[in-house]
Design an enzyme around this catalytic site. Structure first.
Site: not given
Ligand code: AMP
Length: 397
Positions: A199, A355, A378
């Site tokens: 996100k 992580g 975090g």
């Molecule tokens: P974050 O915790 O914000 O670093 O997000 C990590 C997560 O984002 C991982 O579990 C990935 O599977 C997911 N992720 C990465 N790229 C995408 C994408 N294009 N669409 C959906 N989820 C994603």
């Protein structure tokens, strides 16, 4: 601030706040990844070899209503004994008569592990009198819990004030701070930040703060599609935060004004469903057909990102380039991981934090080729957002 390295712990009972928030198997409470325990060993070993004893404080998980066996640190005692090769005693309450007695009877060379501090609501409230009860158990305080340094909790922050002349950062904490400072304050240029993950909303502050520090910001993962949409692209069913489109536009225009190059993925691996068995194809990231979802960066993006990384002297990476947990969408993250490892081999300083990125580096076997893989998620993000971490500030005060 007292220096941990030169402090002599002989005859002292050191209260050490560690981050032993390790994953446990549901069926038998076996530790499935002891990385956080291993990371505290240098600090533990130095105190013991000086001739001191250790009272360990930690949290485990997020217990809601007081004591709960599934969050008990007792599940860690045996393993801790094994990896420290030292007698480990366990107190089933972190304060009170029993903990006090065990702490006062502790001999040099022994470790006393106290029960989960979060069994008391006072811990997360940062309650002073709870912190004082913990503080009364020992002679000095060492904070080695970088993973919780962004929390103003009793055992991470308030406790420090009871040791005005005897508080210090442990070796893990010191290594984490030095590494983060090396990237944020002493970066050798070109400095490339790679930001990915799901996100935009989670990463806006970090991208904004990096704008005045980095030369290149590579944006991948799900968050890239809100940027693509902000530029007028068709992104199909890819992740999009419509309420962040104006933020993305602002970031892009500020970057241009400040001379920071933002790199978005030109192409993507798109899928007809969010599944490891979905049909997939390569698509331009701004021409994704309706019904299709971008789940990884494509080959052109991988190549471009790798080139930028290869030319960098300082690299920060937080967040995967795609859904790397599923094999059809792992290639982008794997390529970036290898590019960071290769650049490091050629002299760049690299820091991986968060992580998921740390898990990706491990999955693709490059974790040992990175200058520093942070144990903080975090906490590291907040550091890179430019925030003051209360756990560190309380020691430096
Ligand atoms: P974050 O915790 O914000 O670093 O997000 C990590 C997560 O984002 C991982 O579990 C990935 O599977 C997911 N992720 C990465 N790229 C995408 C994408 N294009 N669409 C959906 N989820 C994603």
């Amino acid at each position: 601030m007292t220096s941990f390295k030169t402090y002599n712990f002989k005859g002292k009972k050191a209260i050490v706040r560690v981050d032993f928030n390790v994953p446990l198997a549901k069926e038998n409470f076996e530790i499935t990844d002891d990385k956080r325990m291993q990371a505290a060993l240098p600090t533990i070993n130095k105190i013991l070899s000086d001739g001191g004893s250790i009272i360990l404080l930690s949290h485990l998980g997020r217990p809601k209503n007081g004591p709960d066996d599934s969050y008990s640190l007792s599940h860690l005692t045996e393993h801790l004994q094994k990896i420290t090769n030292t007698k480990v005693l366990f107190a089933d309450d972190c304060i009170g008569a029993k903990a006090e007695k065990m702490a006062s009877n502790l001999s040099a060379g022994e470790i006393l592990l106290l029960e989960n501090v979060r069994f008391y609501a006072e811990e997360t409230k940062g309650d002073d009198s709870f912190a004082e009860k913990l503080a009364n158990l020992g002679d000095c305080f060492v904070n080695d819990a970088f993973g919780t340094a962004h929390r103003a909790h009793a055992s991470t922050t308030q406790i420090a004030k009871f040791f005005p002349n005897n508080k210090m950062c442990g070796l893990l904490m010191e290594a984490e701070i030095n590494s983060a400072k090396k990237v944020m304050e002493e970066s050798i240029r070109p400095f490339t930040a790679i930001v990915g993950g799901a996100k935009v909303s989670d990463k806006v502050l970090i991208v904004e703060n990096l704008m005045s520090k980095a030369d290149h910001i590579i944006i991948g993962g799900g968050m890239a599609y809100t940027f693509k949409k902000a530029l007028g692209g068709d992104i199909g069913k890819s992740l999009c935060e419509n309420d962040r489109i104006s933020t993305c536009r602002k970031i892009l225009s500020n970057a241009e004004k400040m001379g920071v190059k933002i790199h978005l993925p030109q192409d993507s691996i798109v899928a007809d469903s969010f599944s490891a068995t979905a049909a997939t194809r390569v698509s331009e990231s701004d021409q994704i057909d309706s019904g299709w979802t971008g789940l990884d960066i494509g080959p052109k993006a991988s190549e471009k990102f790798s080139r930028v990384i290869a030319d960098s002297k300082t690299i920060l990476w937080n967040g995967p380039m795609g859904v790397f947990e599923m094999p059809p969408f792992e290639e982008g993250t794997k390529t970036v991981a290898n590019a960071v490892a290769e650049a490091t081999k050629n002299g760049a300083y690299s820091l991986i934090g968060g992580g998921d990125s740390a898990a990706a580096a491990k999955k693709f076997n490059v974790d040992l080729q990175i200058s520093h893989v942070s144990t903080g998620g975090g906490a590291l993000l907040e550091f890179f957002e430019g925030k003051i971490l209360p756990g560190i500030a309380a020691i430096e005060r």
